[in-house]
Design a protein around this motif. Structure first.
Motif, PDB file in Angstrom:
ATOM      1  N   PHE A 249       9.951 -12.356   5.426  1.00  0.00           N
ATOM      2  CA  PHE A 249       9.150 -11.542   5.417  1.00  0.00           C
ATOM      3  C   PHE A 249       9.136 -10.712   5.791  1.00  0.00           C
ATOM      4  O   PHE A 249       8.175  -9.410   5.228  1.00  0.00           O
ATOM      5  CB  PHE A 249       8.484 -12.643   3.733  1.00  0.00           C
ATOM      6  N   LYS A 250       8.836 -10.350   7.155  1.00  0.00           N
ATOM      7  CA  LYS A 250       7.766 -10.331   7.985  1.00  0.00           C
ATOM      8  C   LYS A 250       8.890  -8.966   8.126  1.00  0.00           C
ATOM      9  O   LYS A 250       8.541  -7.637   7.800  1.00  0.00           O
ATOM     10  CB  LYS A 250       7.540 -10.530   9.692  1.00  0.00           C
ATOM     11  N   LYS A 251      10.417  -9.107   7.550  1.00  0.00           N
ATOM     12  CA  LYS A 251      10.830  -8.014   7.986  1.00  0.00           C
ATOM     13  C   LYS A 251      11.020  -7.220   6.851  1.00  0.00           C
ATOM     14  O   LYS A 251      11.081  -5.828   7.271  1.00  0.00           O
ATOM     15  CB  LYS A 251      12.906  -8.248   8.109  1.00  0.00           C
ATOM     16  N   ALA A 252      10.348  -8.067   5.441  1.00  0.00           N
ATOM     17  CA  ALA A 252      10.754  -7.306   4.245  1.00  0.00           C
ATOM     18  C   ALA A 252       9.450  -5.973   4.335  1.00  0.00           C
ATOM     19  O   ALA A 252       9.569  -5.389   3.457  1.00  0.00           O
ATOM     20  CB  ALA A 252      10.754  -8.074   3.389  1.00  0.00           C
ATOM     21  N   ILE A 253       8.580  -7.054   5.046  1.00  0.00           N
ATOM     22  CA  ILE A 253       7.372  -5.827   4.650  1.00  0.00           C
ATOM     23  C   ILE A 253       7.306  -4.760   5.180  1.00  0.00           C
ATOM     24  O   ILE A 253       6.798  -3.836   5.426  1.00  0.00           O
ATOM     25  CB  ILE A 253       6.058  -6.178   5.266  1.00  0.00           C
ATOM     26  N   GLU A 254       7.797  -4.894   6.891  1.00  0.00           N
ATOM     27  CA  GLU A 254       8.682  -4.234   8.163  1.00  0.00           C
ATOM     28  C   GLU A 254       9.096  -2.543   7.026  1.00  0.00           C
ATOM     29  O   GLU A 254       9.064  -1.721   7.118  1.00  0.00           O
ATOM     30  CB  GLU A 254       8.734  -3.994   8.734  1.00  0.00           C
ATOM     31  N   ALA A 255       9.908  -2.824   6.309  1.00  0.00           N
ATOM     32  CA  ALA A 255      11.055  -2.508   5.312  1.00  0.00           C
ATOM     33  C   ALA A 255      10.344  -1.433   4.957  1.00  0.00           C
ATOM     34  O   ALA A 255      10.132  -0.615   3.273  1.00  0.00           O
ATOM     35  CB  ALA A 255      12.350  -3.066   4.856  1.00  0.00           C
ATOM     36  N   CYS A 256       9.426  -2.141   3.777  1.00  0.00           N
ATOM     37  CA  CYS A 256       8.584  -2.034   2.386  1.00  0.00           C
ATOM     38  C   CYS A 256       8.049  -0.642   2.753  1.00  0.00           C
ATOM     39  O   CYS A 256       7.345   0.205   2.219  1.00  0.00           O
ATOM     40  CB  CYS A 256       8.128  -2.643   1.745  1.00  0.00           C
ATOM     41  N   GLU A 257       7.371  -0.879   4.066  1.00  0.00           N
ATOM     42  CA  GLU A 257       6.456   0.536   5.220  1.00  0.00           C
ATOM     43  C   GLU A 257       7.214   1.483   5.140  1.00  0.00           C
ATOM     44  O   GLU A 257       6.400   2.872   4.671  1.00  0.00           O
ATOM     45  CB  GLU A 257       5.785  -0.009   6.223  1.00  0.00           C
ATOM     46  N   LYS A 258       7.933   1.493   5.571  1.00  0.00           N
ATOM     47  CA  LYS A 258       9.278   2.343   5.923  1.00  0.00           C
ATOM     48  C   LYS A 258       9.428   2.988   4.662  1.00  0.00           C
ATOM     49  O   LYS A 258      10.224   3.972   4.562  1.00  0.00           O
ATOM     50  CB  LYS A 258       9.842   1.948   7.136  1.00  0.00           C
ATOM     51  N   ALA A 259       9.860   2.485   3.757  1.00  0.00           N
ATOM     52  CA  ALA A 259       9.909   2.532   2.128  1.00  0.00           C
ATOM     53  C   ALA A 259       9.209   3.586   1.625  1.00  0.00           C
ATOM     54  O   ALA A 259       9.803   4.975   0.985  1.00  0.00           O
ATOM     55  CB  ALA A 259      11.013   1.548   1.386  1.00  0.00           C
ATOM     56  N   ILE A 260       8.005   3.349   1.589  1.00  0.00           N
ATOM     57  CA  ILE A 260       7.050   3.857   1.493  1.00  0.00           C
ATOM     58  C   ILE A 260       6.856   5.067   1.902  1.00  0.00           C
ATOM     59  O   ILE A 260       6.645   6.250   1.509  1.00  0.00           O
ATOM     60  CB  ILE A 260       5.504   3.366   1.693  1.00  0.00           C
ATOM     61  N   TYR A 261       6.793   5.114   2.922  1.00  0.00           N
ATOM     62  CA  TYR A 261       6.808   6.374   4.000  1.00  0.00           C
ATOM     63  C   TYR A 261       7.790   7.469   3.931  1.00  0.00           C
ATOM     64  O   TYR A 261       7.564   8.836   3.543  1.00  0.00           O
ATOM     65  CB  TYR A 261       7.130   6.023   5.759  1.00  0.00           C
ATOM     66  N   ASN A 262       9.104   7.061   3.307  1.00  0.00           N
ATOM     67  CA  ASN A 262      10.287   8.250   3.616  1.00  0.00           C
ATOM     68  C   ASN A 262      10.393   8.427   2.060  1.00  0.00           C
ATOM     69  O   ASN A 262       9.877  10.294   1.428  1.00  0.00           O
ATOM     70  CB  ASN A 262      11.416   7.290   3.415  1.00  0.00           C
ATOM     71  N   SER A 263       9.554   7.606   0.985  1.00  0.00           N
ATOM     72  CA  SER A 263       9.041   7.735  -0.609  1.00  0.00           C
ATOM     73  C   SER A 263       8.543   9.166  -0.541  1.00  0.00           C
ATOM     74  O   SER A 263       8.443   9.773  -1.662  1.00  0.00           O
ATOM     75  CB  SER A 263       9.300   6.409  -1.187  1.00  0.00           C
ATOM     76  N   GLU A 264       7.232   8.651  -0.374  1.00  0.00           N
ATOM     77  CA  GLU A 264       6.593   9.733  -0.296  1.00  0.00           C
ATOM     78  C   GLU A 264       7.166  11.174   0.437  1.00  0.00           C
ATOM     79  O   GLU A 264       6.164  12.037  -0.268  1.00  0.00           O
ATOM     80  CB  GLU A 264       4.811   9.221   0.307  1.00  0.00           C
ATOM     81  N   LYS A 265       8.004  11.048   1.944  1.00  0.00           N
ATOM     82  CA  LYS A 265       7.741  11.982   1.956  1.00  0.00           C
ATOM     83  C   LYS A 265       8.836  13.100   1.259  1.00  0.00           C
ATOM     84  O   LYS A 265       9.163  14.719   1.613  1.00  0.00           O
ATOM     85  CB  LYS A 265       8.987  12.315   3.490  1.00  0.00           C
ATOM     86  N   ALA A 266       9.480  12.610   0.535  1.00  0.00           N
ATOM     87  CA  ALA A 266      10.782  12.733  -0.540  1.00  0.00           C
ATOM     88  C   ALA A 266      10.406  13.518  -2.071  1.00  0.00           C
ATOM     89  O   ALA A 266      10.840  13.462  -3.117  1.00  0.00           O
ATOM     90  CB  ALA A 266      11.965  11.955  -0.399  1.00  0.00           C
ATOM     91  N   ASN A 267       8.758  12.867  -1.529  1.00  0.00           N
ATOM     92  CA  ASN A 267       7.833  13.182  -3.234  1.00  0.00           C
ATOM     93  C   ASN A 267       9.001  12.115  -3.919  1.00  0.00           C
ATOM     94  O   ASN A 267       9.044  12.444  -5.265  1.00  0.00           O
ATOM     95  CB  ASN A 267       8.111  14.711  -3.492  1.00  0.00           C
ATOM     96  N   ASP A 268       9.029  10.962  -3.704  1.00  0.00           N
ATOM     97  CA  ASP A 268       9.428   9.825  -4.580  1.00  0.00           C
ATOM     98  C   ASP A 268       9.039   9.080  -5.189  1.00  0.00           C
ATOM     99  O   ASP A 268       8.596   7.708  -5.050  1.00  0.00           O
ATOM    100  CB  ASP A 268      11.430   9.726  -4.221  1.00  0.00           C
ATOM    101  N   CYS A 269       8.660   9.370  -6.750  1.00  0.00           N
ATOM    102  CA  CYS A 269       7.520   8.488  -6.896  1.00  0.00           C
ATOM    103  C   CYS A 269       7.782   6.877  -6.821  1.00  0.00           C
ATOM    104  O   CYS A 269       7.239   6.255  -7.482  1.00  0.00           O
ATOM    105  CB  CYS A 269       7.107   9.444  -8.439  1.00  0.00           C
ATOM    106  N   LYS A 270       8.761   6.972  -8.427  1.00  0.00           N
ATOM    107  CA  LYS A 270       9.722   5.632  -8.597  1.00  0.00           C
ATOM    108  C   LYS A 270      10.326   5.068  -7.080  1.00  0.00           C
ATOM    109  O   LYS A 270       9.616   3.603  -6.837  1.00  0.00           O
ATOM    110  CB  LYS A 270      10.620   6.034  -8.719  1.00  0.00           C
ATOM    111  N   GLY A 271      10.209   6.009  -6.407  1.00  0.00           N
ATOM    112  CA  GLY A 271      10.545   4.635  -4.520  1.00  0.00           C
ATOM    113  C   GLY A 271       8.813   4.056  -4.226  1.00  0.00           C
ATOM    114  O   GLY A 271       9.288   3.528  -3.887  1.00  0.00           O
TER     115      GLY A 271
END
Length: 365
Positions: A249-271
């Motif tokens: 779960f620690k790795k999952a949290i880190e991956a989610c945080e990076k997913a949020i960062y990249n999806s926000e940069k892409a304006n990918d609301c669903k992401g």
């Protein structure tokens, strides 16, 4: 009455023209097919116009007028597409390729390939996988002849997606590996990232975790280097799924945080929404209940903006569990009721069942 007569005339002309063509009476056939074009233009009959141009192209080819033949066959293809008459367009395309490849006509060839890609995509979106695969296969075959490696790669990627969707994951991986090869030939970095992303997803479905993680990390590296933030976000999100399933779960949290960062940069609301509710799930498993509630509210905010009802429903479900663990029964019931509502809206019946059962359990407490 006049329209019926015109239709009969065109049908008669086609029949006679084809007879002349078979008898090698080319000029007579050409005259009839040109007459069909004139009549079809007056009627606005795109289907007959496509056929007329096709046969004129064939006639011109037989008398050695290759340039003129190309022009007519190209028009046949265009009018066939406009009429939705792909059978004649397919024949025109095959004849165009058969005329021999001319470097100066590369732009024309690419437009033809684009039409097949769009056709395949249209069938894909409508769930008509058989026709979609047929279009992509034709695109791959002719795209290879034309050395348009990017379109070939795109076709392989979409075919890979289809095979994943129908559960043929090993076949999908094979197709996606070809997509990588052709993407590399085309220097199509987006294709490389997408292919690795889907390979990772396929391996994840096969429960081959090490290969799934390896492919997803390659997708991340490729996409971050090319600043393809949307695919990078999706790759991180899929990594989060994998890590959650293996209870890392620690790795999952880190991956989610990076997913949020990249999806926000892409304006990918669903992401962003999906990354937040998956982050909430990981935090829930680490018993960080207050954080789950805060994160779930963000998922709901983003999901509501873009109509991602599945994401909203999942976020409410996570929130309901968190409230329950904090002994806030009424808030837990309210959140879980919302989960049922939004999962129903998303037609996610598995989650509806889970939320409904959870609601029963809460009301019995």
């Amino acid at each position: 009455m006049e329209e019926e007569d015109n239709a009969e005339d065109i049908s008669t002309y086609f029949s006679k023209g084809q007879q002349f063509l078979e008898m090698n009476r080319i000029q007579e056939a050409l005259s009839l097919f040109n007459e069909i074009i004139i009549k079809s233009k007056k009627k606005g009959d795109q289907d007959s116009l496509s056929k007329g141009y096709y046969y004129v192209g064939i006639c011109l080819k037989q008398i050695g007028k290759i340039e003129d033949s190309f022009e007519k066959l190209y028009k046949s293809f265009e009018h066939g597409v406009e009429a939705g008459s792909w059978s004649i367009s397919d024949k025109a395309f095959t004849e165009i390729i058969g005329l021999g490849l001319v470097k100066e006509k590369r732009g024309h060839y690419n437009l033809l390939l684009k039409k097949y890609f769009e056709r395949g995509n249209s069938f894909l979106l409508n769930g008509n996988y058989k026709e979609s695969i047929a279009s992509y296969t034709l695109l791959i075959n002719n795209g290879s002849l034309l050395e348009n490696w990017e379109f070939v790669a795109k076709a392989y990627i979409n075919m890979g997606f289809i095979f994943i969707d129908i559960g043929k994951h090993k076949d999908a991986i094979s197709l996606l590996e070809k997509a990588i090869t052709y993407s590399e030939k085309a220097k199509y970095t987006e294709g490389i990232g997408n292919a690795y992303l889907n390979i990772g997803f396929a391996y994840s479905n096969l429960n081959v975790i090490d290969k799934a993680i390896d492919a997803l990390k390659k997708a991340v590296t490729c996409c971050e280097n090319s600043e393809d933030y949307k695919v990078a976000g999706n790759a991180y999100l899929n990594l989060a799924y994998v890590y959650s399933n293996t209870e890392e779960f620690k790795k999952a949290i880190e991956a989610c945080e990076k997913a949020i960062y990249n999806s926000e940069k892409a304006n990918d609301c669903k992401g962003v929404c999906k990354a937040y509710f998956n982050l909430g799930y990981a935090l829930l498993n680490m018993q960080k209940h207050e954080d789950v509630i805060s994160i779930s509210k963000k998922a709901i905010e983003y999901g509501t903006k873009c109509g991602d009802w599945d994401g909203v429903g999942n976020a409410y479900l996570n929130m309901g569990f968190a409230y329950s663990c904090l002994n806030k029964r009424q808030e837990a019931i309210s959140s879980t009721e919302k989960a049922v509502e939004y999962c129903t809206k998303a037609r996610d019946w598995k989650k509806v069942s889970k939320a409904s059962q959870r609601l029963i359990d809460l009301e019995d407490i």
